[in-house]
Design an enzyme around this catalytic site. Sequence first.
Site, short mmCIF file in Angstrom:
data_model
loop_
_atom_site.label_atom_id
_atom_site.label_comp_id
_atom_site.label_asym_id
_atom_site.label_seq_id
_atom_site.Cartn_x
_atom_site.Cartn_y
_atom_site.Cartn_z
N TYR A 1 -2.18 21.86 8.05
CA TYR A 1 -3.60 21.57 8.25
C TYR A 1 -3.86 21.45 9.75
O TYR A 1 -3.18 22.06 10.56
CB TYR A 1 -4.04 20.35 7.41
CG TYR A 1 -5.51 20.45 7.14
CD1 TYR A 1 -6.01 21.48 6.34
CD2 TYR A 1 -6.40 19.59 7.73
CE1 TYR A 1 -7.37 21.63 6.14
CE2 TYR A 1 -7.77 19.73 7.52
CZ TYR A 1 -8.25 20.76 6.74
OH TYR A 1 -9.58 20.92 6.55
N ARG B 1 -18.58 26.70 10.07
CA ARG B 1 -18.30 25.67 11.09
C ARG B 1 -16.87 25.18 10.86
O ARG B 1 -16.65 24.05 10.43
CB ARG B 1 -19.31 24.53 10.93
CG ARG B 1 -19.53 23.71 12.16
CD ARG B 1 -20.01 22.37 11.71
NE ARG B 1 -19.13 21.92 10.64
CZ ARG B 1 -18.60 20.73 10.55
NH1 ARG B 1 -18.86 19.83 11.42
NH2 ARG B 1 -17.80 20.38 9.54
N LYS C 1 -6.50 22.62 2.70
CA LYS C 1 -7.01 21.36 2.14
C LYS C 1 -6.46 21.14 0.73
O LYS C 1 -6.09 20.04 0.36
CB LYS C 1 -8.53 21.42 2.11
CG LYS C 1 -9.16 20.08 2.16
CD LYS C 1 -10.02 19.91 3.38
CE LYS C 1 -10.27 18.47 3.69
NZ LYS C 1 -11.24 18.25 4.72
N GLU D 1 -16.89 22.48 2.08
CA GLU D 1 -16.06 22.23 3.25
C GLU D 1 -16.47 23.11 4.43
O GLU D 1 -16.60 24.33 4.28
CB GLU D 1 -14.60 22.56 2.85
CG GLU D 1 -13.60 22.44 3.96
CD GLU D 1 -13.25 21.00 4.28
OE1 GLU D 1 -13.48 20.11 3.45
OE2 GLU D 1 -12.78 20.77 5.41
N ASP D 2 -16.68 22.49 5.56
CA ASP D 2 -16.96 23.21 6.81
C ASP D 2 -18.16 24.15 6.71
O ASP D 2 -18.14 25.28 7.24
CB ASP D 2 -15.70 23.96 7.29
CG ASP D 2 -14.71 22.99 7.92
OD1 ASP D 2 -15.03 21.79 8.02
OD2 ASP D 2 -13.61 23.43 8.32
N ASP E 1 -16.55 16.65 2.04
CA ASP E 1 -15.57 15.79 2.71
C ASP E 1 -15.94 15.52 4.16
O ASP E 1 -15.68 14.44 4.68
CB ASP E 1 -14.18 16.43 2.63
CG ASP E 1 -13.14 15.54 3.29
OD1 ASP E 1 -13.05 14.37 2.90
OD2 ASP E 1 -12.46 16.01 4.23
N ASP E 2 -16.53 16.52 4.83
CA ASP E 2 -16.88 16.33 6.24
C ASP E 2 -17.86 15.18 6.41
O ASP E 2 -17.86 14.48 7.42
CB ASP E 2 -17.50 17.61 6.82
CG ASP E 2 -16.59 18.80 6.61
OD1 ASP E 2 -15.42 18.70 6.97
OD2 ASP E 2 -17.05 19.82 6.05
N ASN F 1 -11.72 15.89 16.95
CA ASN F 1 -10.49 16.70 16.84
C ASN F 1 -10.65 18.01 17.60
O ASN F 1 -11.77 18.47 17.75
CB ASN F 1 -10.24 17.03 15.36
CG ASN F 1 -9.99 15.79 14.54
OD1 ASN F 1 -9.25 14.92 14.95
ND2 ASN F 1 -10.62 15.71 13.39
#
Length: 547
Positions: A99, A152, A170, A241-242, A264-265, A404
């Site tokens: 990851y 993203r 993930k 996700e993203d 999750d973000d 990050n």
Amino acid sequence: MINQTPPDLHAGVKILHDPVRNKGTAYTEAERDALKLRGLLPPRVHTMAEQELRVLGNIRAKPTDLERYLYLIALQDRNENLFYRVIMNHLEEMMPIIYTPTVGKACQEFQHIYRKPRGFYVSLQDKGRVKEIMQNWPHKDARIIVVTDGERILGLGDLGADGMGIPIGKLALYTACAGIHPTQCMPVMLDVGTNNEKLLNDPLYNGLERRRVRGKEYDELFDEFVTAAKELFPGVLIQIEDFGNTNAFRLLDQYRGNTCLFDDDIQGTGAVAVAGIIAAMRITGGKLSEQKILFLGAGEAGIGIADVFVAALKEDGMSDREARHHCWFVDSKGLLVADRDNMAAHKKPYAHKHEAITEFADAVKTLEPTAILGLSGQPGTFTRNVVETMAKINQRPIIFALSNPTSQAECTAEQAYTWSDGRAIFASGSPFDPVKIGNQLFVPGQGNNAYIFPGVGLGVIVSRSRVVTDDMFLAAAHSLANQVTEADLERGRVYPALSLIRQVSALIAMDVAKIAYDNGYTDRAEPDDILADVHEHMYKPVYPHYA
Ligand code: NAD
């Protein structure tokens, strides 16, 4: 438990190419006879532990993390049980490879390193027959889908179809950290085009050669995908996700009420950061209701954290309005204030009446927060001045530099501890090494979402909950904070050791499942011992016996 269909005893070589059933050199003498594998393998029978040693030797000999990633993905394609054994037994070493940050590099290189398909692609070309093509997925008991549209990816922007590495990575964490069976995990890439010129000009790019669609066409494809997923895999949990900001908040709002879906973000990040703040209260002796948080960055992560924090304050009896006043934001335009023009909908609840302030350091001085949380992706923004001011205002300032990867963190662990005379309670998004100041060793906590989403997912699928609720993320935050030990806190760490993650996930799953049973979100009867039931569902990377 998983019902694996019995292998075709005459399949011979086929089983060696099936990653779910392949045992490589670990097939016993009896299995080699029964499965007609004689001659197809070298004669020596190895144990799984010996195979693990060989894999570790290979991984550690690779010159770069991207090479390690490629080796591990090839192993996943060859022998899933061995892949998961290696990951689970060496999680702290392997997580940054499968990851973030290595997966980000892999996504950037995806079209060049592509070897074998993994995951499922739904593209604009499939509109009108999404359900039909989704029946091509080989596993009929998908329980968790992680879907991205690649807009993203991590902090890397629009990577189009090359974002597929993210759902794959993930879901590997769902299995490694919470024991969701690999065959119950379905990574999905929703290819709606890309606005990344570099990819559009690259002849090796694997995705649609077109710009992103927005509006009706996008919404129709997303809806067709969700409908097909729900029909083909009843009760499936969908994690978005993203996705880009506008789609993420909008789709979450639109679907969460009638679909087992979360982001999750937004929500996972919310829970993990709030867990760190709750644990920090055990160091400061303060109460959540006394905290004032100043966020740097008002995107999915920052707003997600504020939402879970507000839920925590409301749980303690505070009104919604008052709770929101404990959260303040500075974004790229300065302090988020009520009279700002053209504000995105997700920011409005946190835009308070106040004079405009441009600089973050000035906002810290004026608002006197107890905690600053960095989610801006802008390195160096928690300056010496900012940290020293926080240390002047607070005996134990809470400073979380969560952006990050490590290079983007708002300050380093060493800076936070040094500039605050060792008083900061520090956590980061990516790992930092322990810091020694004088005789004191500080161990920074890592607010990794992997502490939360696998356990939440496990709790939802074990209980067969029809929805994923805010209560579940708040419960997960409390559960995670409760698992921080006194020894962790003594060293300044507000998260448990990553090596304990399966235990952490099981306890979170128990609390999440309890919410589902208590609130009637499921038709499944509550088992006598929810934790034992959770454990029973957890996959273990061991080989089945075929003879
Ligand atoms: P996002 O793009 O949705 O939001 C970024 C926000 O930062 C926006 O509000 C933007 O206005 C603001 N910003 C940009 N430049 C700024 C500047 N110079 N000053 C102040 N604000 C600025 O991104 P996101 O999903 O919210 O993620 C933000 C960061 O948080 C990323 O670096 C991501 O890696 C990190 N993150 C960490 C965790 C974790 O630690 N567990 C989880 C999720 C995201």
